[in-house]
Design an enzyme around this catalytic site. Structure first.
Site, short mmCIF file in Angstrom:
data_model
loop_
_atom_site.label_atom_id
_atom_site.label_comp_id
_atom_site.label_asym_id
_atom_site.label_seq_id
_atom_site.Cartn_x
_atom_site.Cartn_y
_atom_site.Cartn_z
N CYS A 140 -3.73 7.37 5.02
CA CYS A 140 -3.55 6.95 3.61
C CYS A 140 -4.84 7.06 2.87
O CYS A 140 -4.92 7.50 1.71
CB CYS A 140 -3.28 5.32 3.57
SG CYS A 140 -4.40 4.24 4.28
N GLU B 215 0.92 -1.09 0.05
CA GLU B 215 -0.07 -0.07 -0.05
C GLU B 215 0.99 1.26 -0.15
O GLU B 215 1.69 1.59 0.91
CB GLU B 215 -0.88 0.04 1.30
CG GLU B 215 -1.86 1.29 1.39
CD GLU B 215 -2.52 1.17 2.63
OE1 GLU B 215 -2.24 2.43 3.15
OE2 GLU B 215 -3.02 0.60 3.20
#
Length: 499
Positions: free
Chosen positions: A280, A243
């Protein structure tokens, strides 16, 4: 000796933790491989009990873990205590998934004669992949670190784990590891089920070790690329589940702006500054319509931002990067229209900032993720300008639409869907539910995988399929034997059977 620091003051101290040398990394990976020879054949019930034991251990040490993490991250006791709870919840969720069993995708095709002629019996399911290297992230010292979802999902699958501690919270990582490893040992797990290494070079050595069969990583795009390059040089490449970077575009339609400008300004401010913008899923660019209604949203966002205080960031590197990216965005054409209170120079802090640009002027240079409290407001006249701008915005974990009932948004959804892994309606992308239905992933550069890193299907990353053709019953896993003693959902001769 490695050091840690309090980001609120910038004060550093020696941790007593040494960077792990290459020999010790190799020994740790070899121990994980030896333990995997045991865990790979463990039952789902045994592993479920192991995960429950880890959850109990985390909760019983919640106060201690929270105190250590607060000193290293400055995230606050309340936030961190909740995050320990989330970590325990993740372990229990995977324990429930193990007991239910559908994740193994058990499939049985009996031998029969078809229009293609006589066909053999085939039985297939998912099995563990091997020792997994897990890299802790900076922004979630529990939920995406040593006690995080990658660890939980890898162990749930029957794998062993070698953790690479994040440099922003070394002592938190060390203590979390001790709590988990003690729980594993107390439950009867083999030595080497979980290991840990420290230091940047140790991480590089770890992903190149032949015993490691997959990597889970949450971090910067630059660091992710570096690890991918190392993996690609291995004699036998392995899966890398990263990620990496996400801008998370948010679109406010004209009707939504007209109906609830102040509420949207308040929600957007709260979302882009949540956790000092170090999520994020932070909305990095907000498309707001031109006109009086959009002006009210922007004015509300500016008012809240200028009244805010500087926010503590996790480490000095993040502060430096935040300033550099902010300056690059301004140089590329995004004008600064709001800055919060002055930065406290004694620690690692940054001022929440709002930049503005016309949507039709967005370029890749302006569409860069700023890890910290910054949002770019893009003003648009019509939706076609948004569609064109999306070509310059990197694909993301999320995309968000604020709209009103009855407003036609089908075309907007179709445009956003290829660019994101999760589409949020009339909400904000920060805050990720841990559940069966969650998908926390997207296309490059948000992730390099079709799989999620949050929720039950995260386990799929650390499994591989195996098929048994014409196998004697005695060698089959219980999930594939003729009598379904575990009640696992299975597809038998093309038909799904529950229990």
């Amino acid at each position: 000796m490695l050091t840690s620091a309090d980001p609120r003051t910038g004060r550093a101290w020696p941790t007593g933790i040494e960077a792990t040398d290459a020999v010790t990394v190799a020994t740790t990976a070899a121990a994980a491989s030896k333990a995997f020879a045991v865990t790979r054949w463990s039952t789902r019930a045994w592993r479920a009990g192991l995960l429950d034991a880890i959850a109990v251990a985390l909760e019983s040490h919640r106060e201690e873990l929270t105190g250590v993490a607060d000193r290293e991250t400055g995230l606050g006791a309340a936030r961190l205590a909740g995050e320990v709870g989330r970590s325990a919840f993740q372990f229990r969720l995977f324990a429930d998934a193990l007991r239910e069993g559908s994740y193994v995708e058990a499939t049985i095709d009996h031998a029969e004669t078809t229009e293609l002629g006589p066909q053999p019996e085939i039985r297939r399911m998912l099995v563990p992949i091997g020792p997994v290297a897990v890299f802790g992230s900076s922004n979630f010292p529990f939920a995406f670190s040593v006690a995080g979802g990658d660890t939980a999902s890898a162990l749930a699958g029957g794998n062993t784990v070698v953790l690479k501690a994040h440099g922003s919270h070394l002592e938190t990582s060390a203590r979390s590891f001790e709590v988990i490893s003690d729980a594993v040992a107390g439950y009867g797990g083999p030595a080497g089920t979980i290991g840990i290494v420290y230091g940047t070079e140790a991480g590089r050595v770890l992903v190149s070790d032949p015993h490691i069969r997959a990597v889970g990583f949450t971090g910067s795009l630059t660091a992710g690329r570096a690890l991918i390059d190392i993996i690609n040089q291995r004699e036998e490449p392995i899966p890398f589940y990263g990620e990496l970077s996400s801008l998370n575009p948010l679109v406010i339609t004209p009707a939504a702006a007209a109906a609830r400008a102040d509420a949207i300004a308040d929600g957007l401010f709260g979302s882009y500054t949540l956790g000092a913008g170090q999520f994020c899923t932070k909305p990095g660019v907000a498309f707001i319509p031109v006109g009086a209604d959009g002006d009210r949203i922007v004015a509300g966002l500016v008012e809240r931002t200028t009244a805010a205080n500087a926010q503590v960031l996790l480490n000095e590197r993040i502060v430096t990067s935040f300033g550099e990216i902010r300056d690059r965005l301004i140089a590329a054409g995004a004008a600064s229209i709001a800055v919060a209170g002055a930065v406290d120079s004694s620690g690692f802090a940054a001022s929440p900032t709002v930049l503005a640009i016309d949507a039709d002027a967005i370029s890749p240079a302006v569409a860069e993720e700023a890890f910290g409290p910054l949002v770019v407001v893009a003003r648009y006249d019509d939706l076609e300008e948004i569609y064109a701008a999306l070509d310059a915005v990197p694909d993301s974990l999320t995309a968000t639409i604020h709209h009103e009932p009855g407003e036609p948004i089908d075309a907007l959804v179709r445009e956003l869907a290829p660019h994101a892994g999760r589409i949020v309606f009339n909400g904000y992308p920060t805050g990720v539910r841990v559940s069966w239905g969650q998908h926390h992933g997207g296309t490059w550069p948000s992730t390099n995988s079709q799989h999620t890193s949050v929720g039950v299907s995260a386990i799929r990353r650390f499994l591989r399929p195996i098929a048994f053709q014409g196998a004697p019953e005695s060698v089959l896993p219980s999930e594939l034997r003729e009598e379904n003693v575990d009640g696992v959902p299975r597809r038998v001769d093309g038909r799904l059977r529950i229990g």
